[in-house]
Enzyme design. Structure first.
Site, PDB file in Angstrom:
ATOM      1  CE1 TYR A 277      -0.766   8.041  -1.438  1.00  0.00           C
ATOM      2  CE2 TYR A 277      -0.833   5.849  -0.612  1.00  0.00           C
ATOM      3  CZ  TYR A 277      -1.089   6.968  -1.217  1.00  0.00           C
ATOM      4  OH  TYR A 277      -2.046   6.787  -1.496  1.00  0.00           O
TER       5      TYR A 277
ATOM      6  CE1 TYR B 115      -3.371   3.287   1.296  1.00  0.00           C
ATOM      7  CE2 TYR B 115      -4.268   1.170   0.774  1.00  0.00           C
ATOM      8  CZ  TYR B 115      -4.257   2.469   1.107  1.00  0.00           C
ATOM      9  OH  TYR B 115      -5.380   3.263   0.572  1.00  0.00           O
TER      10      TYR B 115
END
EC number: 3.1.-.-
Length: 865
Positions: free
Chosen positions: A564, A560
């Site tokens: 980023y 996840y």
């Protein structure tokens, strides 16, 4: 016309058609016929060139005479009539502009835009011209009134906030007027301005000293007062002086004043280079904030950061690469390392940086699985007063001229307050001030712990009542402002700082915690995230705070957060994904994000709640050094004597960050870690005379002594130039590329020999004449032509080994004799070091090196590096 005349004319036409010389001649008409062109010749071309030159010379003389006439005769100082004419012309233009602006208010806005500096007016005028070309007068006028005019008003407010009263006072000094137009300056202008500022600080120091140093009896406190006066001048320029917090006056000072920091601080405040770095950083930040004020940093213009800042970052990266390629590292033994290879092998390499971060996040995930913790993903955004531009590219009416740095400081302060609320209150062992317990007492005003009540002598009412549930107590503590984490809530994870399309900072946090503490931590974090400007949110707190529980069925926490991490470093693996905010590829946005973080000095990644990563790097470095020294020994041979420390070293060497955390003591404060980073004071002084701090190695509180991981000291020197190669490139036919690709005959012959040795029976084209080569090339197939083109492009580069200057025996003897005359040993080791481009310290910060067949001595390395 009779029949006979017609027959005669027909016969004449037939004769003219049969013989061209017998046809009728064309009448002469100079107005309709083109002039005959003389045949071209060398003489006619030369005459034409001479005529063109004469014409150009005549035009130049006329223009020069007009300039001379206007300069010395038709000017305001010499000709009063001309002065009156110029004044009347200016007055008429001003009246015309005033009339136009009175009937058309849009002209006022255009005049204000034109009066702005180039970096503001040029992009705005391009957008204004685009709207003007659409042919929609109402939309054009509305754009000027609703977008451009508010932007100019915000620009004036930003300039007023940047130029403080003390800053304007400093600009009133002679020679420092350029401070008022600092965002408009170039690098050369900022360098000149920094020299003037440094000179002003020198005069302030001389005025502050006075007769202070006339005697030898000078007290350290008097020197500090002199430093205070120079530091006060520095503070007026919104620049914090070096070592200001340690040297400034404090009412309740616990430690003695470090007077040894005063010389280095003064040397920096008197240095033009130091001021150039400060002023240039200030100039870039102010310029960027002005561009944000006029909505030139947004998804509609340039996302995250201005295009000018991205261009500057590219140029800075290019210069850095050139610097790395032209320098090398040399140690005391004369060993050299290419600096570019060293930089690419360090954490400065984006690939290595990304891999290390992913390994750390994976270690946190394994720790959470072992402990049974849950993972929660949080997103925290600043209030609307920090955002300069809306999503549609128009100015935000609630923006308060807040900078990008201020938005980052807001999030840092909010996070610090939240973590402070999570720490347990010392001395509390009850419910709301310690770990939650179901043994409590009930006061008339609420719930409190017995220990706190006894200390404050509060009246206790011991009653046998039914105790509330843990959930009820948690919710009560949060609403009462107790920040229930007084119960000692623990969490760990990583946070990522990202920019919005207008450059405002927002955070993404991947946090691991106990499942029973998830609701309490989330509620507490939401409270701190939305406590400022709460009224603008209403019942929907989503724009300011979002939380999402990671579901292992959908994906792991590492997968996840990987997106980023990658899009904020180099965009690896994200070329096909499009950003929802900017509409561009995430890989292309990585360059803009890096330029944004570098310009505003925003820390993009931060781990918390885990052991430091610097000790992890030093352990991996120590393991590599030990492996090279052991040689043929078994891999399981312990490196450190203590088995606990050796287990930590083995975990770091294996790259398992989870095992490294477990061996360090799991999730405990840093003061309980078994291995920490050791530092030492640098032996060589800096350019300002003080000694900095550098990494020494590692140390442990359970054993004595330190372990050095940086025993070899390296010096950065410029690569020496090979004299023979430099002389070979100075001929008239020297190639403009790095490698000489001409002539190709030798290269092709060598390739043909290699092919024939391998059994290749292709035709040798180098032995053909022009006709045979022409026939052979036209008879080749497309495949053979492609192979031939590839062979012609193939040029093997010449690889040069470690460089060493070549000198004769007589020159070597002279070098040894000169070294001995200067007090050196003149050994073979020293001679070899100098010939390889190294240097030898000669005292007083100077170094001696060998160049152009002679010894030279200067402070080159001290000044530059």
């Amino acid at each position: 016309m009779s029949h006979a005349d017609m027959s005669d004319s027909s016969g004449f036409n037939e004769a003219a058609a049969a013989f061209s010389w017998n046809g009728p001649k064309k009448a002469i008409n100079p107005y309709l016929d083109p002039a005959e062109v003389a045949p071209f010749s060398a003489l006619s071309n030369l005459i034409t060139l001479y005529a063109a030159d004469n014409e150009q010379e005549q035009l130049r003389r006329e223009e020069l005479s007009e300039q001379v006439w206007e300069r010395y005769f038709f000017n305001e100082s010499r000709d009063p009539v001309q002065r009156e004419m110029e004044q009347d012309k200016l007055i008429s233009r001003a009246k015309l502009a005033h009339e136009q602006q009175r009937f058309n208010p849009d002209m006022v806005i255009l005049a204000d835009v034109s009066a702005q500096p180039t970096h503001i007016s040029k992009p705005l005028m391009q957008r204004i011209e685009y709207f003007s070309s659409l042919g929609r007068p109402k939309a054009y006028s509305r754009y000027l009134r609703e977008t451009i005019k508010p932007c100019l008003e915000r620009l004036d407010c930003v300039r007023d906030s940047q130029l403080s009263a003390s800053f304007r006072f400093m600009a009133s000094h002679q020679g420092l007027e350029g401070l008022l137009i600092l965002p408009e300056m170039s690098q050369d202008q900022v360098k000149r301005l920094s020299t003037l500022v440094a000179a002003h600080m020198s005069m302030c120091l001389e005025a502050a000293c006075g007769d202070l140093y006339a005697t030898d009896d000078v007290k350290p406190e008097e020197i500090r007062k002199t430093w205070e006066k120079v530091a006060a001048e520095t503070l007026r320029l919104d620049v914090i002086p070096p070592a200001f917090e340690k040297l400034r006056r404090k009412r309740n000072r616990r430690k003695p004043v470090p007077y040894e920091l005063i010389p280095g601080s003064l040397a920096r405040m008197l240095c033009a280079d130091w001021w150039y770095r400060k002023l240039w950083k200030m100039r870039c930040e102010w310029r960027e904030e002005q561009l944000r004020a006029v909505c030139l940093v947004s998804k509609k213009a340039s996302p995250y950061v201005s295009y000018e800042a991205v261009t500057h970052k590219r140029e800075q990266r290019r210069k850095s690469l050139e610097f790395f390629r032209s320098h090398e590292l040399v140690n005391e033994d004369g060993d050299t390392l290419d600096m570019e290879d060293v930089v690419n092998a360090s954490s400065s390499n984006p690939a290595h940086r990304r891999n290390e971060m992913m390994a750390c996040v994976k270690g946190l995930e394994l720790i959470a699985e072992m402990r049974g913790d849950c993972a929660v993903f949080y997103t925290i955004t600043c209030p609307s007063r920090f955002h300069s531009t809306l999503n549609n590219g128009r100015p935000n009416p609630t923006w308060t001229n807040a900078t990008v740095r201020q938005s980052s400081d807001y999030l840092v302060g909010m996070f610090a307050a939240f973590r402070k609320a999570m720490q347990p209150k010392p001395g509390c062992a009850g419910m709301a001030c310690g770990w939650l317990s179901r043994t409590m007492t009930v006061l008339c005003t609420g719930i409190s712990c017995v220990s706190c009540a006894k200390k404050t002598a509060a009246p206790l009412l011991h009653c046998c009542v039914s105790l509330p549930s843990v959930k009820t107590v948690r919710n009560w503590a949060i609403t009462r402002g107790h920040a229930l984490s007084l119960s000692g809530l623990r969490w760990y994870g990583v946070r990522v700082a990202e920019p919005h399309h207008d450059g405002t900072v927002h955070w993404h946090l991947m946090c691991f915690m106990r499942k029973k503490d998830r609701r309490a931590i989330t509620a507490l974090l939401r409270k701190f995230a939305i406590r400022e400007d709460r009224e603008e949110l209403g019942n929907n707190t989503g724009p300011r705070f979002k939380s999402e529980l990671i579901n292992p069925r959908k994906g792991t926490p590492t997968s996840y957060i990987a997106k980023y991490i990658s899009k904020n470093i180099d965009g690896r693996g994200l070329a096909g994904e499009i950003s929802k905010e900017t509409g561009k590829s995430l890989r292309d946005n990585a360059e803009y994000v890096n330029a944004w973080a570098s310009l505003h000095r925003v820390q993009q990644f931060r781990f918390f709640g885990i052991p430091g990563r610097q000790a992890y790097r030093e352990l991996r470095l120590l393991a590599g050094q030990a492996a090279r020294q052991q040689g043929d020994k078994k891999a399981s041979t312990p490196i450190l004597d203590d088995p606990r420390l050796d287990a930590i070293l083995a975990a770091a060497d294996a790259g398992c960050f989870a095992t490294y955390i477990m061996k360090q003591g799991v999730l405990v404060p840093r003061k309980y870690h078994l291995i920490r980073t050791a530092y030492e004071i640098n032996e060589e002084p800096t350019a300002y005379g003080d000694h900095g701090i550098r990494i020494y190695g590692i140390w442990s509180p359970i054993v004595q002594g330190k372990i050095c991981t940086h025993a070899m000291k390296w010096k950065m020197v410029r690569k020496a130039v090979d004299v023979q190669e430099a002389a070979a490139d100075q001929g008239a036919c020297a190639p403009w590329t790095r490698g000489n690709n001409c002539p190709l005959a030798e290269n092709l012959n060598q390739q043909e020999k290699d092919k024939s040795a391998d059994g290749d029976t292709r035709t040798d084209i180098t032995r053909m004449d022009d006709k045979e080569l022409h026939d052979h090339l036209h008879s080749m197939s497309k495949k053979e032509r492609r192979e031939l083109a590839a062979r012609l492009r193939l040029v093997k580069p010449i690889r040069r080994k470690d460089y060493k200057q070549r000198i004769t025996d007589h020159q070597r003897q002279q070098l040894v004799y000169e070294l001995k005359s200067r007090g050196f040993d003149g050994s073979e080791k020293e001679v070899d070091l100098l010939l390889r481009g190294g240097s030898i310290p000669s005292g007083a910060g100077l170094r001696i090196f060998y160049r152009n067949q002679r010894l030279q001595e200067d402070d080159k390395w001290r000044n530059l590096y």
